[in-house]
Design an enzyme around this catalytic site. Sequence first.
Site, mmCIF file in Angstrom:
data_model
loop_
_atom_site.group_PDB
_atom_site.id
_atom_site.type_symbol
_atom_site.label_atom_id
_atom_site.label_comp_id
_atom_site.label_asym_id
_atom_site.label_seq_id
_atom_site.Cartn_x
_atom_site.Cartn_y
_atom_site.Cartn_z
ATOM 1 N N SER A 235 50.871 -11.658 97.410
ATOM 2 C CA SER A 235 51.102 -13.037 98.270
ATOM 3 C C SER A 235 52.634 -13.197 97.666
ATOM 4 O O SER A 235 52.908 -12.914 96.712
ATOM 5 C CB SER A 235 50.144 -14.051 97.955
ATOM 6 O OG SER A 235 50.678 -15.360 98.041
ATOM 7 N N SER B 229 60.005 -19.861 85.589
ATOM 8 C CA SER B 229 60.336 -21.058 86.594
ATOM 9 C C SER B 229 61.101 -22.182 86.127
ATOM 10 O O SER B 229 61.137 -22.256 84.723
ATOM 11 C CB SER B 229 58.849 -21.738 86.726
ATOM 12 O OG SER B 229 59.038 -23.111 87.399
ATOM 13 N N LYS C 118 55.834 -20.857 81.103
ATOM 14 C CA LYS C 118 57.109 -20.263 81.730
ATOM 15 C C LYS C 118 58.241 -20.248 80.607
ATOM 16 O O LYS C 118 58.935 -19.684 80.538
ATOM 17 C CB LYS C 118 57.655 -21.249 83.020
ATOM 18 C CG LYS C 118 56.515 -21.032 84.084
ATOM 19 C CD LYS C 118 56.246 -19.387 84.514
ATOM 20 C CE LYS C 118 55.659 -19.232 85.705
ATOM 21 N NZ LYS C 118 55.527 -17.971 86.422
ATOM 22 N N ASP D 73 43.200 -7.427 87.176
ATOM 23 C CA ASP D 73 43.691 -8.592 86.407
ATOM 24 C C ASP D 73 44.507 -8.457 85.425
ATOM 25 O O ASP D 73 44.338 -7.586 84.476
ATOM 26 C CB ASP D 73 42.455 -9.182 85.816
ATOM 27 C CG ASP D 73 42.395 -10.463 85.265
ATOM 28 O OD1 ASP D 73 43.708 -10.969 84.727
ATOM 29 O OD2 ASP D 73 41.390 -10.963 84.969
ATOM 30 N N ASP E 74 47.318 -6.876 92.178
ATOM 31 C CA ASP E 74 46.865 -8.184 92.405
ATOM 32 C C ASP E 74 45.438 -8.477 92.205
ATOM 33 O O ASP E 74 44.538 -7.424 92.468
ATOM 34 C CB ASP E 74 47.055 -8.637 93.853
ATOM 35 C CG ASP E 74 47.568 -10.214 93.866
ATOM 36 O OD1 ASP E 74 48.447 -10.582 94.097
ATOM 37 O OD2 ASP E 74 46.182 -11.003 93.892
ATOM 38 N N TYR F 182 51.801 -25.141 82.509
ATOM 39 C CA TYR F 182 52.658 -24.222 83.293
ATOM 40 C C TYR F 182 53.984 -24.197 82.718
ATOM 41 O O TYR F 182 54.238 -23.123 82.381
ATOM 42 C CB TYR F 182 52.549 -24.795 84.762
ATOM 43 C CG TYR F 182 53.443 -24.065 85.668
ATOM 44 C CD1 TYR F 182 52.951 -22.746 86.099
ATOM 45 C CD2 TYR F 182 54.547 -24.457 86.420
ATOM 46 C CE1 TYR F 182 53.648 -21.898 87.226
ATOM 47 C CE2 TYR F 182 55.324 -23.743 87.083
ATOM 48 C CZ TYR F 182 54.788 -22.501 87.328
ATOM 49 O OH TYR F 182 55.666 -21.612 88.154
ATOM 50 N N LEU G 85 56.095 -14.456 96.373
ATOM 51 C CA LEU G 85 57.137 -13.868 95.872
ATOM 52 C C LEU G 85 57.034 -12.247 95.623
ATOM 53 O O LEU G 85 57.988 -11.314 96.116
ATOM 54 C CB LEU G 85 57.888 -14.585 94.647
ATOM 55 C CG LEU G 85 58.119 -16.104 94.679
ATOM 56 C CD1 LEU G 85 58.690 -16.368 93.425
ATOM 57 C CD2 LEU G 85 58.850 -16.113 95.981
ATOM 58 N N THR H 39 56.341 -20.286 99.531
ATOM 59 C CA THR H 39 55.565 -19.267 99.678
ATOM 60 C C THR H 39 54.324 -19.993 99.893
ATOM 61 O O THR H 39 54.226 -21.440 100.146
ATOM 62 C CB THR H 39 55.156 -18.678 98.040
ATOM 63 O OG1 THR H 39 54.795 -19.997 97.163
ATOM 64 C CG2 THR H 39 56.374 -17.945 97.348
#
Length: 269
Positions: A27, A162, A179, A72, A48, A175, A29, A210
């Site tokens: 999926s 990110s 990152k 995974d 994936d 998150y 990027l 995305t």
Amino acid sequence: MTNDKLDNSAMPTNLHGKVAVITGAGSGLGFATASYFIQQGAHVALLDINAEQGQQAMQDLASEFAAFFAVDVTDETQIDSTLATIVKQFGQIDICINCAGIAPAKRILDKSGKAQPLSLFKHVIDINLIGSFNVAKSVAELMAKNPIDSQQQRGVIINTASIAGYEGQVGQTAYAASKAGLIGLCLAMARDLAAHGIRVNTIAPGIMATPMLLAMPQPVQDALAETVVQPQRLGNPLEFAQLAQHICVNAYLNGETIRLDGGLRMAPK
Ligand SMILES: NC(=O)c1ccc[n+]([C@@H]2O[C@H](COP(=O)([O-])OP(=O)(O)OC[C@H]3O[C@@H](n4cnc5c(N)ncnc54)[C@H](O)[C@@H]3O)[C@@H](O)[C@H]2O)c1
């Protein structure tokens, strides 16, 4: 060294014949990068956890240079055996791009003042940070056995952070921490692997178009686009793929995290 002693003719301009492992390639990027790299002449192993998306990606690519593996990234045994299969199938691994990731939003305290369960924080760190390290360290072991190329290197690893790693917004503690972990990992990993001829760089995207973002209502997407300095739109996954390609062919880029965000500096929310 003077310029006339530099051999520019040996500098690669495309990815012809290179073998790339891309995680999260079912999926967004990761898929865009797999597609662009195949156009550039690379062989791509798409990894994936979502087998259905992986099969769809294979159908969309319709390329003999692509192979899908349902794995995974947090599972060390699965990753090791998958990478061994990839080396058997393709000969060696030259490029690894970690795109697998999740981005659940949750404040530390909910409206009633109750703290979030620790399991959520651990889950995000496990996939985004530890999963990327898990794949990178096992790929590095295999890359270190590659013959040295015309650029004095054996391989390239790219992690996907990110801008939340710098400017985490409300609800993004897990998150942002995952990152920021990848940003911190970058230079240390590049230094560790330098003796083996492996470069490590990180891309820190802003807001990219995305499936995750395109599922949002149009007014929300428009409002997000307005926060970008220039150009005022979401990033195109192809722009991520182009940057990844440039990192692969430019042997002088190492140990760096590159923002890809149209100048955006995220507000608290
Ligand atoms: N889209 C953005 O705006 C944006 C911005 C900054 C950073 N990023 C980062 O870029 C990366 C790709 O994001 P995207 O927007 O393409 O998301 P996406 O959801 O479209 O793709 C992520 C893919 O990772 C896979 N995945 C999740 N957990 C996995 C696991 N444990 N093992 C293997 N695969 C797993 C998913 O199945 C999915 O196919 C992520 O790391 C994300 O944090 C995205």
